[in-house]
Design a protein around this motif. Structure first.
Motif, PDB file in Angstrom:
ATOM      1  N   ASN A 124       0.830  -1.204   0.000  1.00  0.00           N
ATOM      2  CA  ASN A 124       0.000   0.000   0.000  1.00  0.00           C
ATOM      3  C   ASN A 124       0.867   1.258   0.000  1.00  0.00           C
ATOM      4  O   ASN A 124       0.625   2.198  -0.762  1.00  0.00           O
ATOM      5  CB  ASN A 124      -0.914  -0.015   1.232  1.00  0.00           C
ATOM      6  N   ALA A 125       1.906   1.271   0.839  1.00  0.00           N
ATOM      7  CA  ALA A 125       2.771   2.446   0.925  1.00  0.00           C
ATOM      8  C   ALA A 125       3.499   2.713  -0.385  1.00  0.00           C
ATOM      9  O   ALA A 125       3.806   3.861  -0.711  1.00  0.00           O
ATOM     10  CB  ALA A 125       3.783   2.261   2.049  1.00  0.00           C
ATOM     11  N   LEU A 126       3.769   1.651  -1.151  1.00  0.00           N
ATOM     12  CA  LEU A 126       4.530   1.790  -2.389  1.00  0.00           C
ATOM     13  C   LEU A 126       3.618   1.807  -3.621  1.00  0.00           C
ATOM     14  O   LEU A 126       4.081   1.616  -4.739  1.00  0.00           O
ATOM     15  CB  LEU A 126       5.544   0.657  -2.511  1.00  0.00           C
ATOM     16  N   SER A 127       2.308   2.039  -3.414  1.00  0.00           N
ATOM     17  CA  SER A 127       1.351   2.080  -4.521  1.00  0.00           C
ATOM     18  C   SER A 127       0.801   3.494  -4.677  1.00  0.00           C
ATOM     19  O   SER A 127       0.474   4.159  -3.692  1.00  0.00           O
ATOM     20  CB  SER A 127       0.184   1.115  -4.277  1.00  0.00           C
ATOM     21  N   GLU A 128       0.699   3.924  -5.930  1.00  0.00           N
ATOM     22  CA  GLU A 128       0.100   5.234  -6.188  1.00  0.00           C
ATOM     23  C   GLU A 128      -1.387   5.208  -5.840  1.00  0.00           C
ATOM     24  O   GLU A 128      -1.948   6.197  -5.379  1.00  0.00           O
ATOM     25  CB  GLU A 128       0.297   5.597  -7.662  1.00  0.00           C
TER      26      GLU A 128
END
Length: 694
Positions: A124-128
């Motif tokens: 989630n943190a690394l998803s736009e």
């Protein structure tokens, strides 16, 4: 005792996401295609863990055309009730809090692939953008996130997009109810767009890796159906995997040769006690002794060949670099076989010689799985198991079950056991004979020998770590390379055209081939099972071929040679491919300023450069020089682009690259004609005529 319900009370929240975007490599290994795939594995593994627990029997993975990926399952669905410590819904806790999930405390999973609870939140943190939908309690719940922050996207009735206007939640988060779910229907759907601020521009999902992982998981979880749908091409491509035979069927699939034994199944369990920190209600971590149960399941067979194929798993997570479970397995197999050989020493005529690990594992295909709660891995990438107690448990289980096979009174077991002992003893005798021959034949020092090939242009340095051997295609390129090299540490070995296809040739044919023999002789470390990495004369071996179809062919032939007969060089990352340029563009400058020379390495890079020059109103010499081979370059050009350490680009060859080269050669140049014919027919519709060299 019945398992407690799986809801937000089991979610133990430990910390937030601040560090993930700053140091993504710490959590996913890298930010290239491997890191992108690792994120996808994290999401898929959560669904697989549910299936392992008996919840859900289907997983679908869809690679959408808009570069997003979606994972759907039919499991229990992420908890939607409020987690008491944080006051947040279970969905938000799972996707926004590190070290939060049902895998802490052992309440919801007896054994799971996820351990650190960072999978969903890191993705989630690394998803736009990430969208999650949960079917539970007769309703469909939904929530969206932008780089880890919950909120709402305004898609204006169109297809969901990461570029849609986003409004973050300010005071209270909302887990929306967006529809009704059929009675008794549960499951989770996660769709996300990887953040291109984090991942490199060329990072992409690999369909081949995804298919291999899906097939492997379907073998490891009997009854689980996994579907892969790739919508990125002109036509969607579907793959489905569903197996009931488990790891025995997996072993038969992996086996490259005819069997000396049937596939044997070895199973058992063991317990151990370990001290782990447990989070208390007051927030303190208290060391607590807990008893763990470790289940061991092995399927193995010995074949007529000599290469061993081994796969190990912990809670169905692959551990390609082994760990304590693999060490325990290998120790047990060697111990049992040594005992059986000693018991039959008179019949086998072994004398005082002892089996070694390589003798026992030669020709073996095995799949080892262990299941235990909260295994200790070395890092989030989970490639090595570190739990110490697992070694002795695996050793005991495998030793007991394998001994029962050897002492069985069944005629079939007795016949196969006798054939296996004959095979491992013949391996041992071949090794001892080869070692004796090698010791008598090996020169004291290859550098002192005058029998090295006359065409070798050696370097002056004796320092192995700094020296480099360039294997050069053709004498014309050799002449230029002689002038371009640094003679202190760069050696050159020219080869004439295409070497022998060692995929089909025997060892004797390979050794009698001039080019193959020269390469092995110059490297000076032997070949095959007697290869000694410490005796290699060069720190790097660099394959330097033309940037055309023939050059790629030659490079693939060389990779096949190294993979089959000098694999430790590849394992240690000491084999490289040079990257020569394709084009030379001379940009003309005004006045007395000298012209600028720019090299490009692909057609796409060339077109991008020319477009940029036109925008800047810069002129360039026409026609642009297109290098057909290394021999067309002068020494300065070859040095500055391909050989000089300060400017060159090298592509490190990994084991997967060499394995792929071997597989391609087996398909295109092996003895089996039917797969080759099928490949040509299937690929004809995708043929681009412009790519054929006329």
């Amino acid at each position: 005792m019945a398992q407690p319900d799986y809801n937000a009370r089991h979610l133990s929240v430990l910390e937030g996401l601040e560090a993930v975007r700053k140091r993504p490599g710490m959590y996913i290994g890298s930010t290239d295609s491997r890191g992108l795939m690792h994120c996808l594995w994290e999401v898929i593994d959560n669904s697989v863990d549910e299936a392992l627990g008996g919840h859900g029997d289907a997983i679908e993975v869809v690679l959408h055309a808009d570069k997003s990926v979606e994972v759907r399952d039919t499991a229990r669905g992420i908890p939607v009730d409020i987690e008491p410590k944080t006051g947040l819904s279970g969905v938000e806790v799972v996707f926004t809090k590190l070290h939060a999930g049902g895998k802490f405390g052992g309440g919801s999973y007896a054994a799971s692939g996820g351990l650190h609870g960072v999978g969903a939140s890191v993705v989630n943190a690394l998803s736009e953008r990430l969208d999650v939908e949960v079917d539970r309690n007769g309703k469909t719940y939904a929530m969206s996130f932008h780089r880890g922050e919950p909120g709402l996207f305004d898609d204006k009735g169109g297809a969901p997009s990461p570029n849609a206007p986003f409004t973050p939640f300010v005071s209270n988060s909302e887990l929306r109810i967006v529809g009704k779910a059929a009675r008794g229907k549960t499951g989770t759907r996660i769709r996300y767009w990887a953040d291109r601020q984090i991942f490199s521009p060329d990072a992409a999902f690999s369909t081949d890796d995804l298919i291999a992982r899906a097939r492997q998981t379907a073998f490891l979880v009997p009854g689980l159906a996994i579907g892969i749908r790739d919508e990125r091409g002109a036509e969607p491509v579907d793959h489905r995997f569903h197996f009931e035979g488990g790891i025995a069927e997996f072993t038969d699939f992996l086996a490259p040769d005819a069997g000396v034994t049937d596939t044997w199944r070895l199973q058992g369990t063991g317990t151990f006690v370990e001290t782990v920190p447990v989070l208390q209600e007051n927030g303190h971590m208290v060391p607590t002794e807990v008893e763990r149960e470790c289940g061991v399941d092995v399927a193995l067979r010995w074949g007529t060949g000599y290469d061993s194929t081994f796969r190990s798993f912990v809670n169905i997570i692959s551990t390609p670099k082994g760990g304590t479970h693999q060490a325990g397995f290998e120790a047990a197999v060697l111990k049992v076989l040594r005992t059986q050989v000693e018991a039959n020493a008179r019949r086998l005529k072994v004398g005082t010689d002892k089996l070694e690990k390589d003798d026992a594992l030669a020709g073996m295909t095995a799949v080892l799985t262990v299941r235990l709660p909260e295994p200790q891995f070395e890092g989030q990438t989970k490639e090595v198991l570190g739990t110490p107690a697992v070694r002795s448990i695996v050793t005991n289980v495998v030793s007991k079950a394998l001994t029962e096979k050897f002492t069985s009174t069944k005629r079939e077991d007795k016949t196969q056991s006798a054939q296996l002992l004959d095979k491992v003893v013949s391996e041992m005798k071949a090794r001892i004979s080869a070692r004796a021959h090698k010791e008598t034949q090996r020169r004291k020092n290859a550098l002192e020998s005058s029998s090295l090939p006359a065409k070798l242009v050696d370097c002056r340095s004796n320092d192995v770590t700094s020296s480099e051997l360039f294997i050069v295609e053709g004498d014309s390129a050799l002449g230029t390379a002689k002038l371009a090299r640094d003679s202190e540490y760069q050696a050159l070995l020219p080869i004439r055209g295409k070497i022998l296809n060692v995929q089909k040739a025997s060892v004797a044919d390979m050794l009698s081939n001039t080019e193959c023999a020269s390469i092995i002789q110059v490297i000076g470390a032997g070949s095959g099972r007697t290869f000694d990495l410490e005796s290699a004369r060069y720190g790097k071996v660099i394959l330097m071929s033309d940037a055309d179809v023939d050059g790629a062919h030659i490079r693939t032939l060389l990779l096949t040679l190294f993979f089959r007969y000098m694999r430790p060089l590849i394992d240690e990352g000491r084999v490289f491919a040079a990257v020569p340029p394709l084009h030379r563009v001379v940009v003309m400058n005004h006045g007395s300023k000298p012209n600028e020379t720019i090299y490009t390495y692909s057609e796409a890079e060339l077109h991008g450069l020319l477009a940029g020059l036109e925008k800047q109103n810069k002129k360039y010499q026409d026609p642009i020089q297109r290098y057909k081979g290394l021999g067309e370059m002068d020494a300065d050009q070859l040095a500055s682009t391909t050989m000089d350490r300060r400017y060159r680009t090298l592509r490190r060859v990994r084991v997967s690259d060499a394995a792929m080269a071997e597989n391609v050669f087996e398909l295109l140049m092996g003895n089996d004609v039917a797969p080759r014919k099928e490949f040509i027919i299937d690929g004809s519709r995708d043929l681009d005529r412009d790519r054929i060299d006329a």
